[in-house]
Scaffold this motif. Sequence first.
Motif, PDB file in Angstrom:
ATOM      1  N   GLY A  91      29.525  19.592  15.373  1.00 34.00           N
ATOM      2  CA  GLY A  91      29.665  18.036  15.097  1.00 34.00           C
ATOM      3  C   GLY A  91      31.090  17.538  15.370  1.00 34.00           C
ATOM      4  N   LEU A  92      31.106  16.296  15.580  1.00 31.58           N
ATOM      5  CA  LEU A  92      32.318  15.588  16.042  1.00 31.58           C
ATOM      6  C   LEU A  92      32.551  14.279  15.528  1.00 31.58           C
ATOM      7  CD1 LEU A  92      35.005  16.219  17.595  1.00 31.58           C
ATOM      8  CD2 LEU A  92      34.206  15.138  19.204  1.00 31.58           C
ATOM      9  N   GLY A  93      33.536  14.127  14.799  1.00 31.67           N
ATOM     10  CA  GLY A  93      33.784  12.730  14.028  1.00 31.67           C
ATOM     11  C   GLY A  93      34.932  12.043  14.893  1.00 31.67           C
ATOM     12  N   LEU A  94      35.010  10.793  15.254  1.00 26.96           N
ATOM     13  CA  LEU A  94      36.161  10.280  15.938  1.00 26.96           C
ATOM     14  C   LEU A  94      36.337   8.950  15.670  1.00 26.96           C
ATOM     15  CD1 LEU A  94      35.040   8.706  18.544  1.00 26.96           C
ATOM     16  CD2 LEU A  94      34.283  10.787  19.261  1.00 26.96           C
ATOM     17  N   PHE A  95      37.844   8.651  15.931  1.00 21.95           N
ATOM     18  CA  PHE A  95      38.168   7.179  15.877  1.00 21.95           C
ATOM     19  C   PHE A  95      38.791   6.957  17.037  1.00 21.95           C
ATOM     20  CE2 PHE A  95      38.320   9.429  11.604  1.00 21.95           C
ATOM     21  CZ  PHE A  95      37.672   8.266  10.768  1.00 21.95           C
ATOM     22  N   LYS A  96      38.041   6.468  18.138  1.00 24.45           N
ATOM     23  CA  LYS A  96      38.557   6.259  19.374  1.00 24.45           C
ATOM     24  C   LYS A  96      37.908   4.837  19.929  1.00 24.45           C
ATOM     25  CE  LYS A  96      40.851   9.971  20.823  1.00 24.45           C
ATOM     26  NZ  LYS A  96      42.411   9.829  21.230  1.00 24.45           N
ATOM     27  N   LYS A  97      38.503   4.145  20.596  1.00 20.87           N
ATOM     28  CA  LYS A  97      37.793   2.907  21.159  1.00 20.87           C
ATOM     29  C   LYS A  97      36.599   3.269  22.065  1.00 20.87           C
ATOM     30  CE  LYS A  97      41.649  -0.050  21.166  1.00 20.87           C
ATOM     31  NZ  LYS A  97      43.023  -0.694  21.834  1.00 20.87           N
ATOM     32  N   GLN A  98      36.499   4.290  22.463  1.00 18.54           N
ATOM     33  CA  GLN A  98      35.581   4.716  23.597  1.00 18.54           C
ATOM     34  C   GLN A  98      35.435   6.266  23.656  1.00 18.54           C
ATOM     35  OE1 GLN A  98      36.216   2.994  27.389  1.00 18.54           O
ATOM     36  NE2 GLN A  98      37.150   4.529  27.894  1.00 18.54           N
ATOM     37  N   VAL A  99      34.164   6.574  23.952  1.00 17.70           N
ATOM     38  CA  VAL A  99      34.251   8.306  24.066  1.00 17.70           C
ATOM     39  C   VAL A  99      33.309   8.475  25.299  1.00 17.70           C
ATOM     40  CG1 VAL A  99      32.253   8.265  22.394  1.00 17.70           C
ATOM     41  CG2 VAL A  99      33.586  10.585  22.876  1.00 17.70           C
ATOM     42  N   GLN A 100      33.682   9.641  26.107  1.00 17.15           N
ATOM     43  CA  GLN A 100      33.010   9.977  27.331  1.00 17.15           C
ATOM     44  C   GLN A 100      32.417  11.201  27.048  1.00 17.15           C
ATOM     45  OE1 GLN A 100      34.571  11.229  31.124  1.00 17.15           O
ATOM     46  NE2 GLN A 100      33.191   9.675  32.096  1.00 17.15           N
ATOM     47  N   LEU A 101      31.057  11.493  27.108  1.00 17.22           N
ATOM     48  CA  LEU A 101      30.259  12.527  26.734  1.00 17.22           C
ATOM     49  C   LEU A 101      29.626  13.044  28.184  1.00 17.22           C
ATOM     50  CD1 LEU A 101      28.701  11.565  23.441  1.00 17.22           C
ATOM     51  CD2 LEU A 101      30.699  12.918  23.731  1.00 17.22           C
ATOM     52  N   LYS A 102      29.713  14.431  28.340  1.00 17.58           N
ATOM     53  CA  LYS A 102      29.027  14.718  29.770  1.00 17.58           C
ATOM     54  C   LYS A 102      28.274  16.220  29.319  1.00 17.58           C
ATOM     55  CE  LYS A 102      30.057  16.262  34.637  1.00 17.58           C
ATOM     56  NZ  LYS A 102      30.785  16.294  35.633  1.00 17.58           N
ATOM     57  N   ALA A 103      26.875  16.228  29.954  1.00 18.50           N
ATOM     58  CA  ALA A 103      26.327  17.311  29.886  1.00 18.50           C
ATOM     59  C   ALA A 103      26.835  18.439  30.838  1.00 18.50           C
ATOM     60  CB  ALA A 103      24.679  16.914  29.932  1.00 18.50           C
ATOM     61  N   ILE A 104      26.961  19.573  30.267  1.00 16.54           N
ATOM     62  CA  ILE A 104      27.547  20.900  31.074  1.00 16.54           C
ATOM     63  C   ILE A 104      26.357  21.927  30.907  1.00 16.54           C
ATOM     64  CG2 ILE A 104      29.684  19.977  31.003  1.00 16.54           C
ATOM     65  CD1 ILE A 104      30.412  21.971  29.142  1.00 16.54           C
ATOM     66  N   LYS A 105      26.429  22.744  31.981  1.00 17.24           N
ATOM     67  CA  LYS A 105      25.395  23.725  32.103  1.00 17.24           C
ATOM     68  C   LYS A 105      23.916  23.494  31.891  1.00 17.24           C
ATOM     69  CE  LYS A 105      28.793  27.097  30.501  1.00 17.24           C
ATOM     70  NZ  LYS A 105      29.201  28.286  29.533  1.00 17.24           N
ATOM     71  N   ASN A 106      23.521  22.695  30.918  1.00 23.14           N
ATOM     72  CA  ASN A 106      22.224  22.472  30.949  1.00 23.14           C
ATOM     73  C   ASN A 106      22.151  21.034  30.133  1.00 23.14           C
ATOM     74  OD1 ASN A 106      22.877  23.170  28.179  1.00 23.14           O
ATOM     75  ND2 ASN A 106      21.834  24.810  28.316  1.00 23.14           N
ATOM     76  N   SER A 107      20.735  20.328  30.050  1.00 19.49           N
ATOM     77  CA  SER A 107      20.705  19.082  29.227  1.00 19.49           C
ATOM     78  C   SER A 107      21.084  19.198  27.835  1.00 19.49           C
ATOM     79  CB  SER A 107      19.177  18.676  29.443  1.00 19.49           C
ATOM     80  OG  SER A 107      18.211  19.384  29.002  1.00 19.49           O
ATOM     81  N   ILE A 108      21.565  17.931  27.485  1.00 17.19           N
ATOM     82  CA  ILE A 108      21.946  17.987  26.046  1.00 17.19           C
ATOM     83  C   ILE A 108      20.845  16.680  25.281  1.00 17.19           C
ATOM     84  CG2 ILE A 108      23.548  16.361  26.598  1.00 17.19           C
ATOM     85  CD1 ILE A 108      25.185  17.349  24.282  1.00 17.19           C
ATOM     86  N   THR A 109      20.724  17.188  23.982  1.00 19.00           N
ATOM     87  CA  THR A 109      19.953  16.239  23.160  1.00 19.00           C
ATOM     88  C   THR A 109      20.948  15.993  21.946  1.00 19.00           C
ATOM     89  OG1 THR A 109      17.790  16.779  23.752  1.00 19.00           O
ATOM     90  CG2 THR A 109      18.128  15.588  21.639  1.00 19.00           C
ATOM     91  N   ALA A 110      21.375  15.058  21.413  1.00 19.71           N
ATOM     92  CA  ALA A 110      22.342  15.045  20.051  1.00 19.71           C
ATOM     93  C   ALA A 110      21.721  13.554  19.328  1.00 19.71           C
ATOM     94  CB  ALA A 110      23.804  14.748  20.816  1.00 19.71           C
ATOM     95  N   LEU A 111      22.686  13.465  18.241  1.00 19.71           N
ATOM     96  CA  LEU A 111      22.408  12.206  17.581  1.00 19.71           C
ATOM     97  C   LEU A 111      23.827  11.874  17.655  1.00 19.71           C
ATOM     98  CD1 LEU A 111      19.989  13.326  14.517  1.00 19.71           C
ATOM     99  CD2 LEU A 111      19.412  12.088  16.466  1.00 19.71           C
ATOM    100  N   TRP A 112      23.768  10.372  17.766  1.00 22.46           N
ATOM    101  CA  TRP A 112      24.900   9.582  17.402  1.00 22.46           C
ATOM    102  C   TRP A 112      25.223   8.840  16.475  1.00 22.46           C
ATOM    103  CZ3 TRP A 112      30.179   9.604  19.218  1.00 22.46           C
ATOM    104  CH2 TRP A 112      30.658   8.311  18.917  1.00 22.46           C
ATOM    105  N   PHE A 113      25.885   8.787  15.734  1.00 25.57           N
ATOM    106  CA  PHE A 113      26.180   7.804  14.397  1.00 25.57           C
ATOM    107  C   PHE A 113      27.164   6.681  14.655  1.00 25.57           C
ATOM    108  CE2 PHE A 113      24.284  11.763  13.048  1.00 25.57           C
ATOM    109  CZ  PHE A 113      23.465  11.396  11.945  1.00 25.57           C
TER     110      PHE A 113
END
Length: 231
Positions: free
Chosen positions: A204-226
């Motif tokens: 899990g990762l919580g953050l306080f940023k104006k934006q965040v870039q996420l990239k799937a590596i090695k294989n596909s990704i499924t996640a929940l974003w709150f």
Amino acid sequence: MYYYRPSQARGRARFGWLDSRHSFSFGHYYDPNHMGFSVLRVINDDTVIPGAGFDTHGHRDMEIISYILQGAIEHRDSEGNRLVVSAGEIQRMSAGTGITHSEYNHSQTEQLKFLQIWIEPNRQGIKPSYEQQSIPQRDKLTALITPDGSGNTLSIHQDTSLYRLQLNTGESITIQTHERPGYLHVIKGEASVNDKSILASGDGLGLFKKQVQLKAIKNSITALWFDLPAN
């Protein structure tokens, strides 16, 4: 600024019929450094053996979400709901003034895996209510729960939205947070965050940023974003 919660550091409860990983303090697991993030209070990663489950128990003033990963939950509550929630579906129960419920593995042969999520409401003493729905993925980031239940989503009594993130290997997405807290829980796969941190299943990762870039590596990704309110 980041709040990092690695999978292997989570709390754990094992009762024979249940194997549960706690991202935040819950039940007998208590860590004052991990009490939740914004109004997000609980993420439990639960595995239940066939035919077993949570006996009837009560809740008040909490928004309780179940996201089914494998198998199906047999849900019963004091509002008269008698339902089965299957893999891929999401369930929201507002405990409000008080509700009792039980949740069992609907199968006698297959295990149940689901995420149990608690979010603090923005108003107490509301009438208890219940919703469940299967929401297909429409884009890389698909809304599952929104404050007003718009766009074929479930509703919630909080200024919070929950999204399912799905990226194929090599795909990326930039999420604009508008200076609000955000929390990412990885269900499966691996992702890089702003081309730096690497997150894997259960992290899990919580953050306080104006934006965040996420990239799937090695294989596909499924996640929940709150998308969460600032306290």
